[in-house]
Design an enzyme around this catalytic site. Structure first.
Site, mmCIF file in Angstrom:
data_model
loop_
_atom_site.group_PDB
_atom_site.id
_atom_site.type_symbol
_atom_site.label_atom_id
_atom_site.label_comp_id
_atom_site.label_asym_id
_atom_site.label_seq_id
_atom_site.Cartn_x
_atom_site.Cartn_y
_atom_site.Cartn_z
ATOM 1 N N ASP A 145 -7.354 -5.400 -1.276
ATOM 2 C CA ASP A 145 -6.147 -4.737 -0.787
ATOM 3 C C ASP A 145 -6.163 -4.772 0.734
ATOM 4 O O ASP A 145 -7.235 -4.828 1.360
ATOM 5 C CB ASP A 145 -6.073 -3.293 -1.286
ATOM 6 C CG ASP A 145 -4.744 -2.644 -0.921
ATOM 7 O OD1 ASP A 145 -3.703 -3.109 -1.426
ATOM 8 O OD2 ASP A 145 -4.739 -1.684 -0.126
ATOM 9 N N GLU A 154 -4.073 -3.164 4.445
ATOM 10 C CA GLU A 154 -3.074 -2.326 5.105
ATOM 11 C C GLU A 154 -2.598 -3.098 6.334
ATOM 12 O O GLU A 154 -3.371 -3.856 6.944
ATOM 13 C CB GLU A 154 -3.654 -0.966 5.504
ATOM 14 C CG GLU A 154 -4.119 -0.115 4.332
ATOM 15 C CD GLU A 154 -3.014 0.257 3.369
ATOM 16 O OE1 GLU A 154 -1.836 0.302 3.802
ATOM 17 O OE2 GLU A 154 -3.307 0.489 2.190
ATOM 18 N N ASP A 175 7.002 3.831 9.954
ATOM 19 C CA ASP A 175 6.971 3.986 8.499
ATOM 20 C C ASP A 175 5.622 3.570 7.928
ATOM 21 O O ASP A 175 5.093 4.206 7.006
ATOM 22 C CB ASP A 175 8.082 3.167 7.850
ATOM 23 C CG ASP A 175 9.463 3.719 8.146
ATOM 24 O OD1 ASP A 175 9.564 4.915 8.496
ATOM 25 O OD2 ASP A 175 10.449 2.955 8.026
ATOM 26 N N HIS A 231 -0.406 4.641 5.998
ATOM 27 C CA HIS A 231 -1.861 4.419 6.106
ATOM 28 C C HIS A 231 -2.567 5.364 7.071
ATOM 29 O O HIS A 231 -3.778 5.578 6.954
ATOM 30 C CB HIS A 231 -2.170 2.964 6.464
ATOM 31 C CG HIS A 231 -1.520 2.467 7.707
ATOM 32 N ND1 HIS A 231 -1.778 2.977 8.960
ATOM 33 C CD2 HIS A 231 -0.619 1.454 7.889
ATOM 34 C CE1 HIS A 231 -1.095 2.316 9.864
ATOM 35 N NE2 HIS A 231 -0.355 1.392 9.239
ATOM 36 N N HIS A 249 -2.578 5.764 1.874
ATOM 37 C CA HIS A 249 -3.068 4.474 1.403
ATOM 38 C C HIS A 249 -4.285 4.064 2.221
ATOM 39 O O HIS A 249 -4.310 4.214 3.441
ATOM 40 C CB HIS A 249 -1.981 3.411 1.551
ATOM 41 C CG HIS A 249 -0.858 3.586 0.587
ATOM 42 N ND1 HIS A 249 -0.163 2.508 0.056
ATOM 43 C CD2 HIS A 249 -0.307 4.680 0.033
ATOM 44 C CE1 HIS A 249 0.774 2.953 -0.767
ATOM 45 N NE2 HIS A 249 0.704 4.276 -0.787
#
Length: 236
Positions: free
Chosen positions: A7, A9, A52, A57, A152
């Protein structure tokens, strides 16, 4: 089979307009068992995150300012994922960013350094058509505890994805194991050596012999040629 759950960010939504990767998380699994090996990288994107994205994160410019740039970590990343199946939720997004970072360094695309890329979002849509298939929705549906996911995080989300994947595919694994067990049992049954097997012989008692003789007598009376079993017994 070696699998890596990955994953990222990012500073925003579009690598084409200059958004960059700021965090990468990778979790290793071998033969459906989490090995404990992982890779976690924070990266200085040399630009600010979109407001945003920052709300999602929580990685501020100040926090990332002293982290390495992508060119400093790329070798370690590609070495960790080399030869593995890479599982990503919404793979087009993450791979798009990885490819752009690699392009900046005149390196091959991400796919060329791994065995294959599997999109768990596509898998979820096939398994649960018409339903929400975000990572949070899948955690709820498959009873994966994600209460600690307040923001996240790449490593956190990679770990949640690994748990989701295991639960989403456990039925397939059970079928494979069952088929293997049946095949093994059938093979053992077919190749079993019965030559040394000696079944027990139980002699008939007096009562059973009497009933047998009465049956033979009835058969002889109803058959013109007599009962062949009686003839055999007489000859013997």
């Amino acid at each position: 089979m070696r699998q890596i759950f990955l994953d990222t960010e990012t500073t925003g939504l579009s690598p084409a307009t200059g958004d960059r990767i700021i965090e990468i998380g990778c979790i290793e699994m071998v033969d459906r068992a989490i090995t404990g090996r992982h890779l976690h990288l924070y990266i200085n994107p040399q630009r600010s995150s979109h407001p945003d994205a920052l709300r999602i994160h929580g990685l501020t410019d100040e926090f990332l300012s002293d982290k390495p740039v992508f060119s400093d970590v790329v070798d370690g990343l590609m070495e960790f994922v080399a030869g593995a199946e890479i599982l990503i939720h919404n793979a087009n997004f993450d791979v798009g960013f990885l490819d752009e970072e690699l392009r900046r360094l005149s390196r091959p695309k991400f796919r060329e350094g791994v065995a294959q890329i599997t999109d768990s979002l596509t898998m979820a849509r096939e398994a649960y058509p018409g339903k929400s298939n975000s990572l949070d929705a899948l955690c709820k549906r498959l009873e994966v505890d994600n209460r600690h996911r307040t923001t996240h995080g790449a490593l956190l989300d990679a770990g949640l994805l690994a748990e989701v994947y295991l639960r989403m595919t456990r039925g397939q694994k059970a079928l494979v194991v069952e088929a293997e067990q049946v095949q093994t049992a059938s093979h053992q049954e077919a190749t079993r050596d019965l030559r040394a097997y000696s079944p027990p012989v139980v002699a008939a008692g007096d009562a059973e012999l009497g009933l047998h003789e009465a049956l033979i007598a009835d058969l002889s009376a109803s058959c013109k040629s007599g009962a062949i079993w009686g003839a055999s017994v007489a000859k013997s």
